[in-house]
Design a protein around this motif. Sequence first.
Motif, PDB file in Angstrom:
ATOM      1  N   TYR A 230      -2.971   0.989  14.083  1.00  0.00           N
ATOM      2  CA  TYR A 230      -1.653   0.439  13.806  1.00  0.00           C
ATOM      3  C   TYR A 230      -1.500   0.198  12.417  1.00  0.00           C
ATOM      4  N   ALA A 231      -2.473  -0.134  11.840  1.00  0.00           N
ATOM      5  CA  ALA A 231      -2.349  -0.247  10.295  1.00  0.00           C
ATOM      6  C   ALA A 231      -2.304   1.146   9.496  1.00  0.00           C
ATOM      7  N   GLY A 232      -2.705   2.279  10.066  1.00  0.00           N
ATOM      8  CA  GLY A 232      -2.701   3.463   9.400  1.00  0.00           C
ATOM      9  C   GLY A 232      -1.120   3.774   9.722  1.00  0.00           C
ATOM     10  N   GLU A 233      -0.348   3.384  10.808  1.00  0.00           N
ATOM     11  CA  GLU A 233       1.075   3.777  10.983  1.00  0.00           C
ATOM     12  C   GLU A 233       1.883   2.922  10.064  1.00  0.00           C
ATOM     13  N   VAL A 234       1.593   1.340   9.987  1.00  0.00           N
ATOM     14  CA  VAL A 234       2.217   0.745   8.976  1.00  0.00           C
ATOM     15  C   VAL A 234       2.186   1.170   7.558  1.00  0.00           C
ATOM     16  N   ALA A 235       0.787   1.496   6.989  1.00  0.00           N
ATOM     17  CA  ALA A 235       0.505   1.801   5.864  1.00  0.00           C
ATOM     18  C   ALA A 235       1.315   3.052   5.347  1.00  0.00           C
ATOM     19  N   HIS A 236       1.463   4.299   6.421  1.00  0.00           N
ATOM     20  CA  HIS A 236       2.303   5.398   6.342  1.00  0.00           C
ATOM     21  C   HIS A 236       3.617   5.218   5.744  1.00  0.00           C
ATOM     22  N   GLU A 237       3.951   4.263   6.542  1.00  0.00           N
ATOM     23  CA  GLU A 237       5.551   3.899   6.354  1.00  0.00           C
ATOM     24  C   GLU A 237       5.819   3.537   5.045  1.00  0.00           C
ATOM     25  N   ARG A 238       4.791   2.927   4.215  1.00  0.00           N
ATOM     26  CA  ARG A 238       5.169   2.400   2.924  1.00  0.00           C
ATOM     27  C   ARG A 238       4.946   3.493   1.798  1.00  0.00           C
ATOM     28  N   LEU A 239       4.333   4.733   2.101  1.00  0.00           N
ATOM     29  CA  LEU A 239       4.191   5.732   1.137  1.00  0.00           C
ATOM     30  C   LEU A 239       5.562   6.352   0.662  1.00  0.00           C
ATOM     31  N   SER A 240       5.505   6.476  -0.607  1.00  0.00           N
ATOM     32  CA  SER A 240       6.565   7.069  -1.413  1.00  0.00           C
ATOM     33  C   SER A 240       6.131   8.750  -1.391  1.00  0.00           C
ATOM     34  N   ASP A 241       7.130   9.609  -2.116  1.00  0.00           N
ATOM     35  CA  ASP A 241       6.854  10.787  -2.110  1.00  0.00           C
ATOM     36  C   ASP A 241       5.843  11.274  -3.319  1.00  0.00           C
ATOM     37  N   LYS A 242       5.504  10.219  -4.251  1.00  0.00           N
ATOM     38  CA  LYS A 242       4.550  10.229  -5.152  1.00  0.00           C
ATOM     39  C   LYS A 242       3.159   9.635  -4.856  1.00  0.00           C
ATOM     40  N   ASP A 243       3.013   9.067  -3.684  1.00  0.00           N
ATOM     41  CA  ASP A 243       1.953   8.425  -3.279  1.00  0.00           C
ATOM     42  C   ASP A 243       0.948   9.528  -2.455  1.00  0.00           C
ATOM     43  N   GLY A 244      -0.479   9.227  -2.725  1.00  0.00           N
ATOM     44  CA  GLY A 244      -1.440  10.383  -1.987  1.00  0.00           C
ATOM     45  C   GLY A 244      -2.461   9.555  -0.962  1.00  0.00           C
ATOM     46  N   ASN A 245      -3.473  10.142  -0.818  1.00  0.00           N
ATOM     47  CA  ASN A 245      -4.428   9.740   0.057  1.00  0.00           C
ATOM     48  C   ASN A 245      -5.199   8.138  -0.795  1.00  0.00           C
ATOM     49  N   SER A 246      -5.205   8.093  -1.655  1.00  0.00           N
ATOM     50  CA  SER A 246      -5.948   6.880  -2.511  1.00  0.00           C
ATOM     51  C   SER A 246      -4.990   6.004  -2.347  1.00  0.00           C
ATOM     52  N   THR A 247      -3.672   5.973  -2.615  1.00  0.00           N
ATOM     53  CA  THR A 247      -2.717   4.836  -2.424  1.00  0.00           C
ATOM     54  C   THR A 247      -2.861   4.263  -0.754  1.00  0.00           C
ATOM     55  N   TYR A 248      -2.664   5.618   0.140  1.00  0.00           N
ATOM     56  CA  TYR A 248      -2.816   5.322   1.475  1.00  0.00           C
ATOM     57  C   TYR A 248      -4.078   4.619   2.056  1.00  0.00           C
ATOM     58  N   ARG A 249      -5.251   4.837   1.388  1.00  0.00           N
ATOM     59  CA  ARG A 249      -6.330   4.141   1.757  1.00  0.00           C
ATOM     60  C   ARG A 249      -6.078   2.589   1.398  1.00  0.00           C
ATOM     61  N   ASN A 250      -5.693   2.216   0.262  1.00  0.00           N
ATOM     62  CA  ASN A 250      -5.455   0.835  -0.183  1.00  0.00           C
ATOM     63  C   ASN A 250      -4.185   0.165   0.725  1.00  0.00           C
ATOM     64  N   TYR A 251      -3.082   0.869   1.064  1.00  0.00           N
ATOM     65  CA  TYR A 251      -2.145   0.267   2.045  1.00  0.00           C
ATOM     66  C   TYR A 251      -2.867   0.153   3.464  1.00  0.00           C
ATOM     67  N   ILE A 252      -3.746   0.932   3.851  1.00  0.00           N
ATOM     68  CA  ILE A 252      -4.282   0.689   5.299  1.00  0.00           C
ATOM     69  C   ILE A 252      -5.166  -0.798   5.268  1.00  0.00           C
ATOM     70  N   ILE A 253      -5.903  -1.007   3.929  1.00  0.00           N
ATOM     71  CA  ILE A 253      -6.434  -2.172   4.036  1.00  0.00           C
ATOM     72  C   ILE A 253      -5.661  -3.440   3.674  1.00  0.00           C
ATOM     73  N   ASP A 254      -4.314  -3.178   3.080  1.00  0.00           N
ATOM     74  CA  ASP A 254      -3.405  -4.354   2.960  1.00  0.00           C
ATOM     75  C   ASP A 254      -2.851  -4.418   4.350  1.00  0.00           C
ATOM     76  N   ALA A 255      -2.607  -3.444   5.082  1.00  0.00           N
ATOM     77  CA  ALA A 255      -2.043  -3.599   6.447  1.00  0.00           C
ATOM     78  C   ALA A 255      -3.002  -4.635   7.239  1.00  0.00           C
ATOM     79  N   ILE A 256      -4.008  -4.323   7.254  1.00  0.00           N
ATOM     80  CA  ILE A 256      -5.133  -5.467   8.058  1.00  0.00           C
ATOM     81  C   ILE A 256      -4.986  -6.352   7.541  1.00  0.00           C
ATOM     82  N   TYR A 257      -4.970  -6.748   6.224  1.00  0.00           N
ATOM     83  CA  TYR A 257      -5.025  -8.079   5.696  1.00  0.00           C
ATOM     84  C   TYR A 257      -3.782  -8.609   6.230  1.00  0.00           C
ATOM     85  N   ASN A 258      -2.677  -8.046   6.167  1.00  0.00           N
ATOM     86  CA  ASN A 258      -1.420  -8.722   6.394  1.00  0.00           C
ATOM     87  C   ASN A 258      -1.055  -8.723   8.056  1.00  0.00           C
ATOM     88  N   MET A 259      -2.121  -8.105   8.817  1.00  0.00           N
ATOM     89  CA  MET A 259      -1.735  -7.854  10.099  1.00  0.00           C
ATOM     90  C   MET A 259      -1.763  -9.329  10.843  1.00  0.00           C
TER      91      MET A 259
END
Length: 273
Positions: A230-259
């Motif tokens: 679910y964190a992977g889903e939430v994180a993907h929704e945050r991505l912009s067209d300028k973001d890549g896999n490094s940002t996505y990794r951080n967003y997944i950790i953020d999503a778990i922190y905020n879950m």
Amino acid sequence: MLGTMLENVRKKCPLIHNITNYVTVNDCANIILACGASPIMADDEGEAAEITAICGGLNINIGTLNHNTIPSMFLAGKKANELGHPVLLDPVGAGASKLRTETACKLLDEIKFTCIRGNISEIKTLASVGGTTKGVDADAADKVTEENLDSVIAFTKKLAEKTGAVIAITGAIDIVSDAEKAYVIRNGHPMMSSITGTGCQLSAMTTAFITANPDNPLEAVVAAVCTMGYAGEVAHERLSDKDGNSTYRNYIIDAIYNMTPEALEKGAKYEVR
């Protein structure tokens, strides 16, 4: 039920000993912190058992195993068994080399695991049914699909009965099972495969969940797998067209922190088989 598992991790803040691989060790530590637990990494033979003794749970990951760390895995695993602490095995790349396969099988012979988590190829290799591991990734020939789902579930239950461990096979479709009951989980996003070590992170976090919920190991593993997906889903929704896999990794950790427990209950997608 799943929300309670997450809530218990944050209430108890278990200390988790990780003998893991150096490719993902930092991300494993951060994801343990994000879910509410505390990590420690100690892979020297001189302190592995001692560190395990002060921790609540042990995560053994063979991703970059070598002749210096292999003895530490056995010392820590046996100490955890002696103390009744939960132990997780992540057999990264089992089947890719003789060293990996033999080490994983010997660990299974000598240590009692609470959970074994890997991709389908790794798990089939451990069960000696001919998994075709391709490096550290599952081979397409072993892929879990809707067509073979029933047979994979039956295989997973049988392996759980044989090992006494909860078996977690993760991929596009996740299966978490003990000998009696299997959960089929459909959380996650395909982009998660573009990040090195999402499986390693999941193993580290799963160890925290089973340590904080010792009376419900199956449900604890299900909760961890759903949280990651679910964190992977939430994180993907945050991505912009300028973001890549490094940002996505951080967003997944953020999503778990905020879950929150409530969000997890609402976002988890699973069925019981």
